[in-house]
Design an enzyme around this catalytic site. Structure first.
Site, PDB file in Angstrom:
ATOM      1  N   GLU A   1      -4.103   0.330  -1.150  1.00 36.78           N
ATOM      2  CA  GLU A   1      -3.456   0.175   0.160  1.00 36.78           C
ATOM      3  C   GLU A   1      -3.007   1.555   0.641  1.00 36.78           C
ATOM      4  O   GLU A   1      -2.327   2.275  -0.090  1.00 36.78           O
ATOM      5  CB  GLU A   1      -2.240  -0.760   0.060  1.00 36.78           C
ATOM      6  CG  GLU A   1      -2.615  -2.231  -0.017  1.00 36.78           C
ATOM      7  CD  GLU A   1      -1.397  -3.168  -0.078  1.00 36.78           C
ATOM      8  OE1 GLU A   1      -1.521  -4.318   0.346  1.00 36.78           O
ATOM      9  OE2 GLU A   1      -0.327  -2.747  -0.567  1.00 36.78           O
TER      10      GLU A   1
ATOM     11  N   ASN B   1       1.289  -7.660  -2.016  1.00 36.68           N
ATOM     12  CA  ASN B   1       2.474  -8.212  -2.688  1.00 36.68           C
ATOM     13  C   ASN B   1       3.190  -9.207  -1.790  1.00 36.68           C
ATOM     14  O   ASN B   1       3.740 -10.202  -2.257  1.00 36.68           O
ATOM     15  CB  ASN B   1       3.441  -7.095  -3.078  1.00 36.68           C
ATOM     16  CG  ASN B   1       2.918  -6.327  -4.274  1.00 36.68           C
ATOM     17  OD1 ASN B   1       1.951  -6.745  -4.898  1.00 36.68           O
ATOM     18  ND2 ASN B   1       3.528  -5.203  -4.577  1.00 36.68           N
TER      19      ASN B   1
ATOM     20  N   SER C   1       5.982   0.278  -4.377  1.00 30.74           N
ATOM     21  CA  SER C   1       5.415  -1.033  -4.059  1.00 30.74           C
ATOM     22  C   SER C   1       6.315  -1.805  -3.110  1.00 30.74           C
ATOM     23  O   SER C   1       5.923  -2.859  -2.642  1.00 30.74           O
ATOM     24  CB  SER C   1       5.163  -1.840  -5.330  1.00 30.74           C
ATOM     25  OG  SER C   1       6.248  -1.757  -6.193  1.00 30.74           O
TER      26      SER C   1
ATOM     27  N   HIS D   1      -0.896   2.966  -2.418  1.00 28.48           N
ATOM     28  CA  HIS D   1      -0.408   1.904  -3.285  1.00 28.48           C
ATOM     29  C   HIS D   1      -1.539   1.378  -4.153  1.00 28.48           C
ATOM     30  O   HIS D   1      -2.402   0.628  -3.686  1.00 28.48           O
ATOM     31  CB  HIS D   1       0.209   0.776  -2.430  1.00 28.48           C
ATOM     32  CG  HIS D   1       0.846  -0.300  -3.256  1.00 28.48           C
ATOM     33  ND1 HIS D   1       0.762  -1.627  -2.948  1.00 28.48           N
ATOM     34  CD2 HIS D   1       1.568  -0.224  -4.396  1.00 28.48           C
ATOM     35  CE1 HIS D   1       1.411  -2.329  -3.868  1.00 28.48           C
ATOM     36  NE2 HIS D   1       1.906  -1.506  -4.748  1.00 28.48           N
TER      37      HIS D   1
HETATM   38  P1  NAI Z   1       7.524   3.278 -15.110  1.00 31.06           P
HETATM   39  O1  NAI Z   1       8.950   2.995 -15.361  1.00 31.06           O
HETATM   40  O2  NAI Z   1       6.505   2.798 -16.079  1.00 31.06           O
HETATM   41  O3  NAI Z   1       7.310   4.847 -14.960  1.00 31.06           O
HETATM   42  C1  NAI Z   1       8.122   5.693 -14.213  1.00 31.06           C
HETATM   43  C2  NAI Z   1       8.002   7.081 -14.816  1.00 31.06           C
HETATM   44  O4  NAI Z   1       8.603   8.018 -13.950  1.00 31.06           O
HETATM   45  C3  NAI Z   1       8.708   7.214 -16.164  1.00 31.06           C
HETATM   46  O5  NAI Z   1       7.776   7.723 -17.096  1.00 31.06           O
HETATM   47  C4  NAI Z   1       9.817   8.223 -15.914  1.00 31.06           C
HETATM   48  O6  NAI Z   1      10.068   9.034 -17.027  1.00 31.06           O
HETATM   49  C5  NAI Z   1       9.271   9.002 -14.746  1.00 31.06           C
HETATM   50  N1  NAI Z   1      10.268   9.618 -13.884  1.00 31.06           N
HETATM   51  C6  NAI Z   1      11.332   9.042 -13.298  1.00 31.06           C
HETATM   52  N2  NAI Z   1      11.968   9.915 -12.527  1.00 31.06           N
HETATM   53  C7  NAI Z   1      11.303  11.076 -12.615  1.00 31.06           C
HETATM   54  C8  NAI Z   1      11.463  12.360 -12.019  1.00 31.06           C
HETATM   55  N3  NAI Z   1      12.439  12.628 -11.176  1.00 31.06           N
HETATM   56  N4  NAI Z   1      10.585  13.330 -12.340  1.00 31.06           N
HETATM   57  C9  NAI Z   1       9.575  13.095 -13.207  1.00 31.06           C
HETATM   58  N5  NAI Z   1       9.377  11.892 -13.779  1.00 31.06           N
HETATM   59  C10 NAI Z   1      10.218  10.891 -13.478  1.00 31.06           C
HETATM   60  O7  NAI Z   1       7.231   2.741 -13.651  1.00 31.06           O
HETATM   61  P2  NAI Z   1       5.858   2.190 -13.024  1.00 31.06           P
HETATM   62  O8  NAI Z   1       5.738   0.765 -13.287  1.00 31.06           O
HETATM   63  O9  NAI Z   1       4.777   3.115 -13.392  1.00 31.06           O
HETATM   64  O10 NAI Z   1       6.145   2.340 -11.458  1.00 31.06           O
HETATM   65  C11 NAI Z   1       6.117   3.587 -10.810  1.00 31.06           C
HETATM   66  C12 NAI Z   1       6.000   3.369  -9.328  1.00 31.06           C
HETATM   67  O11 NAI Z   1       4.803   2.625  -9.059  1.00 31.06           O
HETATM   68  C13 NAI Z   1       7.117   2.562  -8.715  1.00 31.06           C
HETATM   69  O12 NAI Z   1       7.374   3.077  -7.442  1.00 31.06           O
HETATM   70  C14 NAI Z   1       6.567   1.149  -8.639  1.00 31.06           C
HETATM   71  O13 NAI Z   1       7.154   0.391  -7.627  1.00 31.06           O
HETATM   72  C15 NAI Z   1       5.125   1.446  -8.318  1.00 31.06           C
HETATM   73  N6  NAI Z   1       4.174   0.406  -8.677  1.00 31.06           N
HETATM   74  C16 NAI Z   1       4.271  -0.290  -9.858  1.00 31.06           C
HETATM   75  C17 NAI Z   1       3.345  -1.259 -10.179  1.00 31.06           C
HETATM   76  C18 NAI Z   1       3.432  -1.981 -11.483  1.00 31.06           C
HETATM   77  O14 NAI Z   1       2.690  -2.965 -11.668  1.00 31.06           O
HETATM   78  N7  NAI Z   1       4.267  -1.566 -12.404  1.00 31.06           N
HETATM   79  C19 NAI Z   1       2.230  -1.588  -9.264  1.00 31.06           C
HETATM   80  C20 NAI Z   1       2.165  -0.762  -8.085  1.00 31.06           C
HETATM   81  C21 NAI Z   1       3.129   0.171  -7.808  1.00 31.06           C
END
Ligand code: NAI
Length: 680
Positions: free
Chosen positions: A459, A497, A426, A447
């Site tokens: 996006e 954003n 994001s 996105h």
């Molecule tokens: P989160 O912390 O809930 O989930 C991340 C997941 O990735 C975790 O389950 C973790 O175990 C896993 N992970 C980390 N490194 C890994 C690897 N090398 N191999 C396999 N699994 C791995 O994070 P969230 O909120 O889902 O965000 C994920 C992405 O989405 C980020 O880039 C964030 O910026 C983006 N994003 C988040 C939004 C939100 O509202 N939370 C909205 C739009 C985009």
């Protein structure tokens, strides 16, 4: 055109409507709008129908059956494009009056008529069917019968209010028109809107039966009829208005209120009701709200029309990161029929994601077999076996550039050469993420917004060097999973954003100055936002707001509010931790209702910063043009649709006046309100 089961004796073809009379002297009128995947009731279509009805009458058939030749459905509605820009009320009234006349001719034919409805039968399409003597609906699950008009700021205008109240009763009809709910065949039959529900293949025999036997049509129940008695109408109107006011205000969305007034004053006298309908719908149609909502409808069509590469038909998606976003993206793709492998380093995260997916499937699909099939399509894959088979690989791991780069180095050599590599980042510029790829130009941002199942926008983030073939594939993928794609330039915060952040930060500044959270939110809602900025920040998560603000802070000269940092340190992360700016009970914010009138300067400050940032993103060409920007902000944030989008709102308000307001705010509150160079 010789249809099975119909031995043709006479055929009359026009552009969009063709009829034939069979050996039993039944006229079969097929509607098949040229150069269109769906039938739309345009002016030309209605006029052609008028001609065909006259020709058919001259043959003295025993009955008429209207069927659609489109797979998409019967008739999807009136031609909304023709309404855009219509400001002359008299012209609108003429157009509506003409439609009334034609449908009246259909209703008054000296022989019975039957509409056979499959797929979409909405708005004007349903009104046409209501003018027939009988209606048959398909028993298919994809049948959609309803009145979506109030979503466009109007109400049914082709005598729909007159005929629906007469056929299914006043309360049923009002509920259908006010709720915009779509019914399937069985639901429509239950309230008497259709006479028969049959499989498509039995349309013709069912139609023959209705024409030959002419059974009695269903009558609304006594209660439904009583509701139309003049003594009761005004009490019902008051009650229904109070229900409507819980959802929308009369200032923002006048159509449902106007519908109730129209019904209250004219029901009981069909002629008067038809006249009132023509006048009231013309008035709404040429008003600002309807014109803005029509604009939003057309913007949505513009996004949908970006079909991308027609030869790219993804069947398998591999998602890495099964957290909040990755888990929900995987579930959404499986819901939409794709095979999905979901990889995460943590088995616990995987099992939580699968649990959430099951909930989504049960809620959306209802049918147990379909839920099971969707579950079968979603495969936990901690060994990343799905990578070599995937057409699209979506990374959604922690927001950490190095971790993402390291992951791509493992993924890229194992991916199909023509598969799309996408990130859900994001805030990290794609240029940085692509640095270590063998082919940096293949990376694209997909996105998604949170919650994935509810937010329609996707996006598509691109760098100057992104391969156009990759963008085309990303568009095709977006279409495949029923999201609205918006191509944006890789720059901090992309579009949504970026525009939202200053607005959220201003809300926090107001809070710091002592304005209660509930008042800030109320001001934003009065402007027309679906949720106030404080509740939104709590919903997104205060830790996420902070991390986005930090990442974008330098570029947008935004400082992370100290209050935010101390709240996070105290474990107040918003809705997910049970407390943020608000306290949450059973997931709902406990908001102290305030009777204070809304201070306009609050919404001026909130919206002023949002608009200023929108102008900046347009100047930097983050999106193609002002319409694309408006579409992105409406579908990505829910920005007051009845205002037609931020750029449209600036035009409407007056650029000079808005600029003056910003300059005043700059004098009062400082640099952060300095009008962007884009205003010039
Ligand atoms: P989160 O912390 O809930 O989930 C991340 C997941 O990735 C975790 O389950 C973790 O175990 C896993 N992970 C980390 N490194 C890994 C690897 N090398 N191999 C396999 N699994 C791995 O994070 P969230 O909120 O889902 O965000 C994920 C992405 O989405 C980020 O880039 C964030 O910026 C983006 N994003 C988040 C939004 C939100 O509202 N939370 C909205 C739009 C985009």
């Amino acid at each position: 055109m010789n249809k099975p089961g119909v031995s043709k004796v006479e055929v009359k073809q026009m552009n969009n409507w063709n009829f034939e009379i069979d050996a039993d002297n039944i006229a079969w009128l097929h509607v098949d709008m040229q150069h269109s995947s769906a039938n739309i009731l345009s002016k030309e279509m209605l006029e052609e129908l008028d001609h065909q009805l006259l020709s058919i009458s001259q043959h003295n058939p025993v009955g008429l059956v209207i069927l659609s030749s489109k797979t998409s459905g019967f008739i999807a509605g009136a031609d909304v494009r023709a309404f855009a820009g219509m400001t002359d009320r008299h012209e609108a009234e003429q157009l509506i009056h003409h439609a009334h006349e034609i449908l009246e001719k259909l209703e008054n034919l000296p022989f019975p008529s039957v509409a056979c409805m499959h797929g979409f039968c909405l708005g004007g399409g349903l009104e046409l069917a209501l003018a027939c003597s009988y209606r048959i609906a398909s028993d298919d699950a994809d049948v959609r019968i309803g009145f979506p008009e109030t979503r466009l700021g109007i109400f049914p205008g082709f005598a729909g209010t007159v005929r629906s109240t007469a056929l299914i009763g006043h309360l049923n009809a009002l509920q259908l028109m006010l709720s915009n709910r779509n019914l399937n065949g069985r639901q429509a039959k239950k309230i008497g809107l259709v006479d028969e529900v049959v499989p498509n293949r039995q349309f013709k025999s069912a139609a023959r039966y209705l024409i030959h036997d002419q059974p009695h049509r269903s009558r609304p129940s006594l209660l439904q009829r009583l509701a139309g008695v003049s003594l009761l109408r005004s009490a019902i109107t008051t009650w229904l208005k109070s229900q409507v006011s819980k959802k929308v205000s009369i200032e923002h969305y006048p159509a449902p209120y106007a519908l109730l007034d129209h019904w209250n004053t004219s029901a009981g006298d069909p002629q008067q009701m038809a006249l009132s309908e023509q006048q009231e719908v013309a008035k709404l149609l040429t008003g600002e709200t309807a014109q803005n909502l029509i604009r939003v409808f057309l913007l949505q069509n513009r996004l949908k029309a970006q079909k991308g590469d027609p030869d790219f038909r993804p069947t398998h998606v591999h998602v890495v990161g099964g957290g909040l976003m990755g888990g929900d993206i995987a579930a959404w793709c499986a819901l939409k029929g794709l095979r999905v492998t979901l990889q995460d380093q943590s088995p616990e995260m995987l099992s939580r994601a699968i649990e959430r997916a099951q909930q989504l499937f049960s809620k959306s699909l209802r049918d147990k077999r379909k839920v099971r099939d969707a579950m079968d399509r979603l495969i936990p894959d901690h060994l990343a076996r799905g990578v070599p088979r995937a057409d699209v690989v979506i990374e959604a791991i922690y927001e950490d550039a190095e971790a993402k780069q390291a992951l791509y180095q493992q993924l890229e050599p194992r991916m199909k050469s023509d598969a799309v590599l996408a990130t859900n980042t994001s805030s990290i510029p794609l240029e940085i993420l692509a640095e270590k790829l063998q082919d940096p130009d293949r990376l694209v941002g997909l996105h998604f917004f949170n919650p994935v199942a509810k937010m329609p926008l996707l996006e598509i983030v691109t760098m100057a060097s992104t391969d156009t073939a990759v963008i085309d594939k990303a568009l095709a993928f977006s279409n495949r999973i029923s999201k609205l794609p918006l191509v944006v330039k890789s720059s901090p915060g992309f579009l949504v954003n970026r525009v939202l952040l200053p607005y959220l930060m201003e809300a926090m500044q107001l809070h710091k100055e002592g304005v209660p959270a509930a008042e800030i939110d109320k001001a934003a809602k009065m402007f027309g936002m679906p949720m106030g900025p404080i509740e939104l920040a709590d919903t997104v998560g205060l830790d996420i707001c902070k991390s986005v603000a930090e990442k974008m802070g330098d570029m947008l000269s935004i400082e992370v509010p100290k209050e935010l940092v101390s709240m996070i340190d105290a474990g107040k992360l918003g809705r997910k931790s049970g407390e943020g700016f608000y306290r949450y009970e059973k997931g709902k914010a406990v908001i102290q209702k305030s009777s204070q009138p809304v201070d306009e300067s609050v919404s001026d400050r909130l919206i002023g910063r949002l608009l200023n940032e929108a102008v900046a993103t347009l100047r930097e060409a983050v999106v193609e043009d002002a319409d694309a920007l408006d579409a992105g902000i409406i579908f990505g944030t829910g920005f007051a649709p009845f205002r037609g989008g931020p750029m449209h709102y600036i035009d409407h308000y007056g650029k000079e006046a808005m600029l003056e307001k910003l300059q005043q705010l700059e004098q009062q509150h400082g640099e952060r309100f300095k009008p962007d160079a884009g205003w010039a």
